[in-house]
Design a protein around this motif. Sequence first.
Motif, PDB file in Angstrom:
ATOM      1  N   ILE A 143       0.856  -1.182   0.000  1.00 41.64           N
ATOM      2  CA  ILE A 143       0.000   0.000   0.000  1.00 41.64           C
ATOM      3  C   ILE A 143       0.894   1.234   0.000  1.00 41.64           C
ATOM      4  O   ILE A 143       1.842   1.309   0.783  1.00 41.64           O
ATOM      5  N   GLY A 144       0.594   2.189  -0.872  1.00 44.13           N
ATOM      6  CA  GLY A 144       1.385   3.414  -0.886  1.00 44.13           C
ATOM      7  C   GLY A 144       1.057   4.295  -2.070  1.00 44.13           C
ATOM      8  O   GLY A 144       0.103   4.052  -2.806  1.00 44.13           O
ATOM      9  N   GLU A 145       1.879   5.321  -2.237  1.00 42.51           N
ATOM     10  CA  GLU A 145       1.715   6.262  -3.342  1.00 42.51           C
ATOM     11  C   GLU A 145       3.002   6.272  -4.156  1.00 42.51           C
ATOM     12  O   GLU A 145       4.097   6.250  -3.593  1.00 42.51           O
ATOM     13  N   GLY A 146       2.880   6.306  -5.463  1.00 38.58           N
ATOM     14  CA  GLY A 146       4.033   6.480  -6.333  1.00 38.58           C
ATOM     15  C   GLY A 146       5.009   5.328  -6.342  1.00 38.58           C
ATOM     16  O   GLY A 146       6.208   5.537  -6.261  1.00 38.58           O
ATOM     17  N   PHE A 147       4.542   4.090  -6.418  1.00 41.24           N
ATOM     18  CA  PHE A 147       5.450   2.957  -6.504  1.00 41.24           C
ATOM     19  C   PHE A 147       5.164   2.162  -7.780  1.00 41.24           C
ATOM     20  O   PHE A 147       4.087   2.225  -8.330  1.00 41.24           O
ATOM     21  N   GLY A 148       6.160   1.449  -8.231  1.00 44.48           N
ATOM     22  CA  GLY A 148       6.006   0.558  -9.367  1.00 44.48           C
ATOM     23  C   GLY A 148       6.331  -0.852  -8.919  1.00 44.48           C
ATOM     24  O   GLY A 148       6.949  -1.060  -7.882  1.00 44.48           O
ATOM     25  N   PHE A 149       5.935  -1.835  -9.708  1.00 42.99           N
ATOM     26  CA  PHE A 149       6.209  -3.214  -9.305  1.00 42.99           C
ATOM     27  C   PHE A 149       6.197  -4.141 -10.512  1.00 42.99           C
ATOM     28  O   PHE A 149       5.606  -3.842 -11.547  1.00 42.99           O
ATOM     29  N   GLU A 150       6.885  -5.228 -10.353  1.00 37.61           N
ATOM     30  CA  GLU A 150       6.843  -6.333 -11.298  1.00 37.61           C
ATOM     31  C   GLU A 150       6.844  -7.589 -10.440  1.00 37.61           C
ATOM     32  O   GLU A 150       7.790  -7.830  -9.686  1.00 37.61           O
ATOM     33  N   ILE A 151       5.774  -8.348 -10.513  1.00 37.73           N
ATOM     34  CA  ILE A 151       5.622  -9.498  -9.623  1.00 37.73           C
ATOM     35  C   ILE A 151       5.273 -10.752 -10.411  1.00 37.73           C
ATOM     36  O   ILE A 151       4.794 -10.683 -11.540  1.00 37.73           O
TER      37      ILE A 151
ATOM     38  N   MET B  87      -5.493  -1.846  -7.238  1.00 38.14           N
ATOM     39  CA  MET B  87      -6.558  -0.836  -7.195  1.00 38.14           C
ATOM     40  C   MET B  87      -6.059   0.458  -6.589  1.00 38.14           C
ATOM     41  O   MET B  87      -4.997   0.504  -5.972  1.00 38.14           O
ATOM     42  N   PHE B  88      -6.834   1.504  -6.805  1.00 35.83           N
ATOM     43  CA  PHE B  88      -6.582   2.800  -6.187  1.00 35.83           C
ATOM     44  C   PHE B  88      -7.738   3.121  -5.262  1.00 35.83           C
ATOM     45  O   PHE B  88      -8.874   2.744  -5.520  1.00 35.83           O
ATOM     46  N   PHE B  89      -7.412   3.845  -4.183  1.00 39.26           N
ATOM     47  CA  PHE B  89      -8.446   4.259  -3.235  1.00 39.26           C
ATOM     48  C   PHE B  89      -8.106   5.648  -2.724  1.00 39.26           C
ATOM     49  O   PHE B  89      -6.941   5.936  -2.430  1.00 39.26           O
ATOM     50  N   GLY B  90      -9.089   6.511  -2.668  1.00 41.43           N
ATOM     51  CA  GLY B  90      -8.885   7.855  -2.139  1.00 41.43           C
ATOM     52  C   GLY B  90      -8.058   8.738  -3.062  1.00 41.43           C
ATOM     53  O   GLY B  90      -7.400   9.647  -2.596  1.00 41.43           O
ATOM     54  N   GLY B  91      -8.068   8.454  -4.342  1.00 42.94           N
ATOM     55  CA  GLY B  91      -7.360   9.294  -5.291  1.00 42.94           C
ATOM     56  C   GLY B  91      -5.979   8.803  -5.631  1.00 42.94           C
ATOM     57  O   GLY B  91      -5.727   8.351  -6.726  1.00 42.94           O
ATOM     58  N   SER B  92      -5.035   8.839  -4.677  1.00 41.41           N
ATOM     59  CA  SER B  92      -3.653   8.523  -5.014  1.00 41.41           C
ATOM     60  C   SER B  92      -3.086   7.331  -4.238  1.00 41.41           C
ATOM     61  O   SER B  92      -1.935   6.956  -4.445  1.00 41.41           O
ATOM     62  N   LEU B  93      -3.864   6.722  -3.379  1.00 42.14           N
ATOM     63  CA  LEU B  93      -3.379   5.578  -2.605  1.00 42.14           C
ATOM     64  C   LEU B  93      -3.596   4.290  -3.411  1.00 42.14           C
ATOM     65  O   LEU B  93      -4.719   3.962  -3.778  1.00 42.14           O
ATOM     66  N   ALA B  94      -2.503   3.580  -3.693  1.00 39.54           N
ATOM     67  CA  ALA B  94      -2.587   2.339  -4.467  1.00 39.54           C
ATOM     68  C   ALA B  94      -2.463   1.140  -3.537  1.00 39.54           C
ATOM     69  O   ALA B  94      -1.735   1.187  -2.538  1.00 39.54           O
ATOM     70  N   VAL B  95      -3.205   0.079  -3.867  1.00 35.18           N
ATOM     71  CA  VAL B  95      -3.160  -1.169  -3.112  1.00 35.18           C
ATOM     72  C   VAL B  95      -2.940  -2.299  -4.091  1.00 35.18           C
ATOM     73  O   VAL B  95      -3.694  -2.430  -5.054  1.00 35.18           O
TER      74      VAL B  95
END
Length: 106
Positions: free
Chosen positions: A74-82, A92-100
């Motif tokens: 959970i956070g803002e402004g991160f990338g990932f490859e899994i 998903m996104f929640f509250g505008g800029s918070l990614a989960v």
Amino acid sequence: MADTGEGKKEEADYKRLHCFPLIRHTDMPEEMRVEAMELCVTACEKYATNNESAAKMIKEMMDKKFGSSWHVVIGEGFGFEITHEVKNLLYMFFGGSLAVCVWKCS
């Protein structure tokens, strides 16, 4: 100068628009997706200032409900490859800029 009341109204409208969950990508079955989404929203609202606690809550509940080996970021402004198990990913996104990001790998 512009009317300050108008600026506050636009900001309130923006916050209202982005208070619902927005799924960016998922391959989960419908029932699992709905439960995971509701769990993410509940955790993010309960621990609005502590992403680590929210992630821990989501992970523990997903482990109980759908078996072990779940991971949560959970956070803002991160990338990932899994690498994940098929039909076990939710981003998903929640509250505008918070990614989960929730995924399972064994």
